[in-house]
Design a protein around this motif. Sequence first.
Motif, PDB file in Angstrom:
ATOM      1  N   GLN A   1     -10.987   5.867  21.585  1.00 38.19           N
ATOM      2  CA  GLN A   1     -11.287   5.606  20.194  1.00 38.19           C
ATOM      3  C   GLN A   1     -10.116   5.992  19.312  1.00 38.19           C
ATOM      4  N   VAL A   2      -9.915   5.203  18.289  1.00 39.19           N
ATOM      5  CA  VAL A   2      -8.894   5.486  17.288  1.00 39.19           C
ATOM      6  C   VAL A   2      -9.556   5.380  15.926  1.00 39.19           C
ATOM      7  N   PRO A   3     -10.086   6.473  15.420  1.00 37.86           N
ATOM      8  CA  PRO A   3     -10.705   6.428  14.086  1.00 37.86           C
ATOM      9  C   PRO A   3      -9.683   6.062  13.020  1.00 37.86           C
ATOM     10  N   LEU A   4     -10.057   5.104  12.183  1.00 38.38           N
ATOM     11  CA  LEU A   4      -9.173   4.617  11.126  1.00 38.38           C
ATOM     12  C   LEU A   4      -9.917   4.700   9.797  1.00 38.38           C
ATOM     13  N   VAL A   5      -9.270   5.242   8.789  1.00 31.72           N
ATOM     14  CA  VAL A   5      -9.893   5.389   7.472  1.00 31.72           C
ATOM     15  C   VAL A   5      -8.971   4.802   6.416  1.00 31.72           C
ATOM     16  N   GLU A   6      -9.440   3.727   5.776  1.00 37.70           N
ATOM     17  CA  GLU A   6      -8.657   3.074   4.724  1.00 37.70           C
ATOM     18  C   GLU A   6      -8.941   3.695   3.365  1.00 37.70           C
ATOM     19  N   SER A   7      -7.978   3.567   2.478  1.00 40.23           N
ATOM     20  CA  SER A   7      -8.152   3.978   1.085  1.00 40.23           C
ATOM     21  C   SER A   7      -7.187   3.182   0.225  1.00 40.23           C
ATOM     22  N   GLY A   8      -7.423   3.227  -1.086  1.00 44.44           N
ATOM     23  CA  GLY A   8      -6.493   2.597  -2.012  1.00 44.44           C
ATOM     24  C   GLY A   8      -6.967   1.296  -2.621  1.00 44.44           C
ATOM     25  N   GLY A   9      -8.117   0.804  -2.189  1.00 47.49           N
ATOM     26  CA  GLY A   9      -8.617  -0.430  -2.775  1.00 47.49           C
ATOM     27  C   GLY A   9      -9.056  -0.226  -4.211  1.00 47.49           C
ATOM     28  N   GLY A  10      -9.324  -1.336  -4.890  1.00 46.88           N
ATOM     29  CA  GLY A  10      -9.784  -1.239  -6.264  1.00 46.88           C
ATOM     30  C   GLY A  10      -9.759  -2.571  -6.963  1.00 46.88           C
ATOM     31  N   LEU A  11      -9.950  -2.520  -8.280  1.00 48.28           N
ATOM     32  CA  LEU A  11      -9.956  -3.703  -9.125  1.00 48.28           C
ATOM     33  C   LEU A  11      -8.660  -3.760  -9.921  1.00 48.28           C
ATOM     34  N   VAL A  12      -7.933  -4.856  -9.773  1.00 47.80           N
ATOM     35  CA  VAL A  12      -6.678  -5.034 -10.495  1.00 47.80           C
ATOM     36  C   VAL A  12      -6.641  -6.436 -11.083  1.00 47.80           C
ATOM     37  N   GLN A  13      -5.648  -6.666 -11.933  1.00 46.89           N
ATOM     38  CA  GLN A  13      -5.464  -7.987 -12.514  1.00 46.89           C
ATOM     39  C   GLN A  13      -4.410  -8.766 -11.734  1.00 46.89           C
ATOM     40  N   ALA A  14      -4.473 -10.068 -11.862  1.00 43.08           N
ATOM     41  CA  ALA A  14      -3.485 -10.929 -11.206  1.00 43.08           C
ATOM     42  C   ALA A  14      -2.075 -10.504 -11.637  1.00 43.08           C
ATOM     43  N   GLY A  15      -1.187 -10.445 -10.657  1.00 41.61           N
ATOM     44  CA  GLY A  15       0.176 -10.025 -10.920  1.00 41.61           C
ATOM     45  C   GLY A  15       0.433  -8.543 -10.707  1.00 41.61           C
ATOM     46  N   ASP A  16      -0.636  -7.771 -10.617  1.00 44.49           N
ATOM     47  CA  ASP A  16      -0.501  -6.325 -10.403  1.00 44.49           C
ATOM     48  C   ASP A  16      -0.156  -6.011  -8.956  1.00 44.49           C
ATOM     49  N   SER A  17       0.111  -4.720  -8.723  1.00 44.02           N
ATOM     50  CA  SER A  17       0.398  -4.235  -7.367  1.00 44.02           C
ATOM     51  C   SER A  17      -0.639  -3.197  -6.968  1.00 44.02           C
ATOM     52  N   LEU A  18      -0.785  -3.041  -5.660  1.00 40.11           N
ATOM     53  CA  LEU A  18      -1.720  -2.066  -5.110  1.00 40.11           C
ATOM     54  C   LEU A  18      -1.192  -1.653  -3.746  1.00 40.11           C
ATOM     55  N   ARG A  19      -1.393  -0.390  -3.391  1.00 39.02           N
ATOM     56  CA  ARG A  19      -0.991   0.060  -2.061  1.00 39.02           C
ATOM     57  C   ARG A  19      -2.203   0.593  -1.309  1.00 39.02           C
ATOM     58  N   LEU A  20      -2.439   0.030  -0.161  1.00 39.80           N
ATOM     59  CA  LEU A  20      -3.503   0.499   0.720  1.00 39.80           C
ATOM     60  C   LEU A  20      -2.922   1.471   1.742  1.00 39.80           C
ATOM     61  N   SER A  21      -3.725   2.452   2.094  1.00 38.81           N
ATOM     62  CA  SER A  21      -3.334   3.409   3.126  1.00 38.81           C
ATOM     63  C   SER A  21      -4.392   3.423   4.218  1.00 38.81           C
ATOM     64  N   CYS A  22      -3.949   3.744   5.415  1.00 42.06           N
ATOM     65  CA  CYS A  22      -4.868   3.868   6.542  1.00 42.06           C
ATOM     66  C   CYS A  22      -4.447   5.077   7.358  1.00 42.06           C
ATOM     67  N   ALA A  23      -5.308   6.063   7.397  1.00 44.22           N
ATOM     68  CA  ALA A  23      -5.040   7.274   8.160  1.00 44.22           C
ATOM     69  C   ALA A  23      -5.700   7.164   9.533  1.00 44.22           C
ATOM     70  N   ALA A  24      -4.923   7.431  10.562  1.00 48.53           N
ATOM     71  CA  ALA A  24      -5.421   7.356  11.931  1.00 48.53           C
ATOM     72  C   ALA A  24      -5.525   8.753  12.526  1.00 48.53           C
ATOM     73  N   SER A  25      -6.580   8.973  13.270  1.00 43.54           N
ATOM     74  CA  SER A  25      -6.750  10.259  13.941  1.00 43.54           C
ATOM     75  C   SER A  25      -6.196  10.193  15.353  1.00 43.54           C
ATOM     76  N   GLY A  26      -5.868  11.346  15.892  1.00 43.84           N
ATOM     77  CA  GLY A  26      -5.406  11.378  17.272  1.00 43.84           C
ATOM     78  C   GLY A  26      -3.909  11.526  17.384  1.00 43.84           C
ATOM     79  N   ARG A  27      -3.465  11.848  18.586  1.00 41.41           N
ATOM     80  CA  ARG A  27      -2.050  12.115  18.802  1.00 41.41           C
ATOM     81  C   ARG A  27      -1.298  10.943  19.385  1.00 41.41           C
ATOM     82  N   THR A  28      -1.958   9.771  19.459  1.00 42.29           N
ATOM     83  CA  THR A  28      -1.318   8.612  20.070  1.00 42.29           C
ATOM     84  C   THR A  28      -1.006   7.525  19.069  1.00 42.29           C
ATOM     85  N   PHE A  29      -0.950   7.884  17.800  1.00 37.98           N
ATOM     86  CA  PHE A  29      -0.704   6.901  16.735  1.00 37.98           C
ATOM     87  C   PHE A  29       0.535   6.081  17.026  1.00 37.98           C
ATOM     88  N   SER A  30       1.587   6.710  17.489  1.00 40.36           N
ATOM     89  CA  SER A  30       2.854   6.014  17.696  1.00 40.36           C
ATOM     90  C   SER A  30       2.802   5.031  18.857  1.00 40.36           C
TER      91      SER A  30
END
Length: 120
Positions: A1-30
């Motif tokens: 298993q590789v638990p993945l947790v996203e964050s950073g979503g939201g409501l924006v207007q056209a033309g805007d920017s947004l950055r999503l992040s995803c944190a992974a658990s465990g020591r085998t991410f690489s």
Amino acid sequence: QVPLVESGGGLVQAGDSLRLSCAASGRTFSSYNMGWFRQAPGKEREFVATITANGGNTYYSDSVKGRFTISRDSAKNTVYLQMNSLKPEDTAVYYCTADLWRLTSHPTYWGQGTQVTVSS
């Protein structure tokens, strides 16, 4: 298993920017190719971007190429999706994915998703 947790979503207007992040658990991410998929209302889930395990290669769908950038930080076990020049058609639930081998389809592990809404 590789638990993945996203964050950073939201409501924006056209033309805007947004950055999503995803944190992974465990020591085998690489060891994992990390990616992002999305699903808009009434549509099938689609590939957005992938970065290889060593970070040396990236792949993008034609619809986001030139606007989105995927990156990873192995020290933080985190993958990012920088989204610029957002369009209403980018509105979707965005899912972080991980797979040892696959790059652009049917990844093994999925996060729970984060909503991105782009208003016109």
